[in-house]
Design a protein around this motif. Structure first.
Motif, PDB file in Angstrom:
ATOM      1  N   ARG A 145      10.542   4.328 -14.236  1.00 34.15           N
ATOM      2  CA  ARG A 145       9.850   4.952 -13.173  1.00 34.15           C
ATOM      3  C   ARG A 145      11.527   5.727 -12.749  1.00 34.15           C
ATOM      4  N   GLN A 146      12.695   6.075 -12.861  1.00 37.00           N
ATOM      5  CA  GLN A 146      13.422   7.019 -12.954  1.00 37.00           C
ATOM      6  C   GLN A 146      12.713   7.806 -12.543  1.00 37.00           C
ATOM      7  N   ALA A 147      13.348   8.969 -12.167  1.00 30.50           N
ATOM      8  CA  ALA A 147      12.467  10.214 -11.965  1.00 30.50           C
ATOM      9  C   ALA A 147      13.151  11.718 -13.246  1.00 30.50           C
ATOM     10  N   GLN A 148      14.062  11.325 -13.421  1.00 32.78           N
ATOM     11  CA  GLN A 148      14.517  12.194 -14.598  1.00 32.78           C
ATOM     12  C   GLN A 148      14.092  12.009 -15.957  1.00 32.78           C
ATOM     13  N   TRP A 149      14.772  10.469 -15.953  1.00 33.11           N
ATOM     14  CA  TRP A 149      14.914   9.763 -17.891  1.00 33.11           C
ATOM     15  C   TRP A 149      13.300   8.485 -17.329  1.00 33.11           C
ATOM     16  N   ARG A 150      12.679   9.059 -17.887  1.00 29.15           N
ATOM     17  CA  ARG A 150      11.189   8.250 -17.801  1.00 29.15           C
ATOM     18  C   ARG A 150      10.871   6.856 -19.048  1.00 29.15           C
ATOM     19  N   PRO A 151      12.092   6.525 -19.752  1.00 33.42           N
ATOM     20  CA  PRO A 151      12.297   5.536 -21.293  1.00 33.42           C
ATOM     21  C   PRO A 151      10.265   5.588 -21.098  1.00 33.42           C
TER      22      PRO A 151
END
Lengths: 120, 120
Positions: free
Chosen positions: B63-69
């Protein structure tokens, strides 16, 4: 449709009617009219589905002009199974983790019970 | 794309790049840029493939905006494996028949050998 055999097989399986046709053929050979009977679709529509299944190697058809029985070919399904097997350990690990968690829960349940027993 | 989950999964698997993405994710989580590096396609093209895989339940995304693993989800593959397992006996029967045929060939080879032994 993609050129590689595995993609063609997966694309052919991505349809509930085609999967139902395979389920019927798993019981034995059948003609187009026998295959269209249980479905609410026309014989030409069934023929179209059969062509997709045949191109994907999932079925073969007899050579008699009128009665061209359709036969399920196990090899293509075996190839799909071989592909999926490389991922088997992923969901088995998932089950192992659930099992580990269950053991922790069971161990936690036993602890207070033992304490109560010690108090007696 | 068909509405039923199994058809969506099969359709998502009917592409060699998407299967290669799954193979990479089987080794661990990865970002879009990590996933696009080994392929000769752009990040937007990879994102498009990831959307198909995500809709089919084959992957999930952080769910992280930049790093969406991206993470492989074993459940959808397990469902495909469950579906294919109902046909397992078909190719196992095929192997059994080959084995039976081999035994017949071996028995036929042994017969003349015994005759020669009896003559001595």
């Amino acid at each position: 449709m993609s050129a590689d055999p595995l993609s063609a097989t997966f694309a052919a399986l991505a349809d509930p009617t085609r999967r139902a046709i395979l389920a019927r053929l798993a019981l034995g050979e059948a003609s187009v009219s026998e295959l269209s009977a249980p479905f609410d679709i026309s014989a030409p529509a069934v023929t179209k589905h059969l062509k997709v299944l045949e191109r994907a190697g999932l079925i073969s058809r007899g050579r008699q002009a009128q009665w061209r029985p359709c036969k399920l070919e196990a090899k293509a399904l075996e190839d799909v199974s071989g592909w999926i097997d490389q991922y088997r350990q992923l969901w088995e690990q998932r089950l192992d983790r659930l099992e580990d968690y269950l053991k922790i829960l069971q161990a936690q349940e036993k602890k207070p019970a033992r304490k109560r027993a010690e108090k007696k």
